[in-house]
Write a protein that holds these residues in place. Structure first.
Motif, short mmCIF file in Angstrom:
data_model
loop_
_atom_site.label_atom_id
_atom_site.label_comp_id
_atom_site.label_asym_id
_atom_site.label_seq_id
_atom_site.Cartn_x
_atom_site.Cartn_y
_atom_site.Cartn_z
N GLN A 1 0.83 -1.25 0.11
CA GLN A 1 0.05 0.21 0.03
C GLN A 1 0.72 1.09 0.05
N ASP A 2 0.63 2.30 -0.81
CA ASP A 2 1.20 3.31 -0.92
C ASP A 2 0.06 4.70 -0.85
N GLY A 3 -0.14 5.00 0.37
CA GLY A 3 -1.35 5.89 0.26
C GLY A 3 -2.40 5.43 0.04
N ASP A 4 -3.42 5.95 -0.75
CA ASP A 4 -4.52 5.41 -1.25
C ASP A 4 -4.59 4.37 -2.03
N LEU A 5 -3.29 3.62 -2.73
CA LEU A 5 -3.04 2.74 -3.53
C LEU A 5 -2.69 1.61 -2.97
N LYS A 6 -3.43 0.39 -3.42
CA LYS A 6 -3.09 -0.90 -2.87
C LYS A 6 -2.82 -1.74 -3.89
N PHE A 7 -1.70 -2.56 -3.83
CA PHE A 7 -1.43 -3.51 -4.93
C PHE A 7 -1.11 -4.90 -4.14
N PRO A 8 -1.27 -6.05 -4.97
CA PRO A 8 -1.04 -7.44 -4.39
C PRO A 8 0.69 -7.62 -4.04
N LEU A 9 0.99 -8.20 -3.07
CA LEU A 9 2.23 -8.51 -2.59
C LEU A 9 3.07 -8.67 -3.49
N GLU A 10 2.60 -9.85 -4.45
CA GLU A 10 3.26 -10.48 -5.37
C GLU A 10 3.79 -9.59 -6.49
N SER A 11 2.76 -8.73 -7.01
CA SER A 11 3.04 -7.65 -7.70
C SER A 11 3.96 -6.69 -7.33
N VAL A 12 4.04 -6.54 -6.14
CA VAL A 12 5.36 -5.47 -5.59
C VAL A 12 6.57 -6.23 -5.60
N LYS A 13 6.55 -7.36 -5.39
CA LYS A 13 7.75 -8.11 -5.37
C LYS A 13 8.27 -8.10 -6.75
N LYS A 14 7.42 -8.44 -7.79
CA LYS A 14 7.99 -8.44 -9.10
C LYS A 14 8.32 -6.91 -9.62
N LEU A 15 7.55 -6.08 -9.19
CA LEU A 15 8.14 -4.62 -9.20
C LEU A 15 9.59 -4.23 -8.58
N LYS A 16 9.79 -4.75 -7.49
CA LYS A 16 11.25 -4.74 -6.71
C LYS A 16 12.22 -5.44 -7.73
N GLU A 17 11.85 -6.56 -8.21
CA GLU A 17 12.77 -7.29 -8.97
C GLU A 17 13.20 -6.55 -10.48
N LEU A 18 12.06 -5.50 -11.22
CA LEU A 18 12.25 -4.84 -12.18
C LEU A 18 13.02 -3.64 -11.91
#
Length: 85
Positions: A1-18
Motif C-alpha cells: 500500500q502507498d497512500g490510497d493505492l493498494k497492490f498485491p504483494l506478489e506484484s510489488v515483489k515483481k516491481l522490486k525485481e524490475l
C-alpha cells in the motif's frame, strides 16, 4: 500500500525485481535518483500502469519497492506505519 493505492504483494515483489531491488538501500538515506522508470518495462504488472500516469510515479514505485524488502523492520513494513519513510 502507498497512500490510497493498494497492490498485491506478489506484484510489488515483481516491481522490486524490475527495479533492481537486490541492492540494500537504507530508506532513511534515500534521495531521488534519476534512473529509468519501471513504466518502460514490458513486464511491469498491469495494476501498476495507472501509476505511470501520475507525476509522482517514480516515488510511488520506489516506496513500494522498499516496502517489499526483507531488510525493513516489521514496524516499517507495516502498511499502517506512516512514520518510517
Amino acid at each position: 500500500q502507498d497512500g490510497d493505492l493498494k497492490f498485491p504483494l506478489e506484484s510489488v515483489k515483481k516491481l522490486k525485481e524490475l527495479m533492481g531491488g537486490s541492492r540494500h538501500i537504507n530508506p532513511r538515506m534515500m534521495v531521488p535518483v534519476a534512473t529509468h522508470s519501471p513504466c518502460q518495462e514490458k513486464h511491469l504488472p498491469e495494476e501498476f500502469r495507472p501509476v505511470c500516469k501520475r507525476a509522482d510515479a517514480d516515488m510511488v514505485f520506489t516506496r513500494l519497492s522498499l516496502a517489499a524488502g526483507d531488510d525493513l523492520c516489521e514496524i516499517c513494513a507495516n502498511a499502517a506505519c506512516a512514520g518510517c519513510l
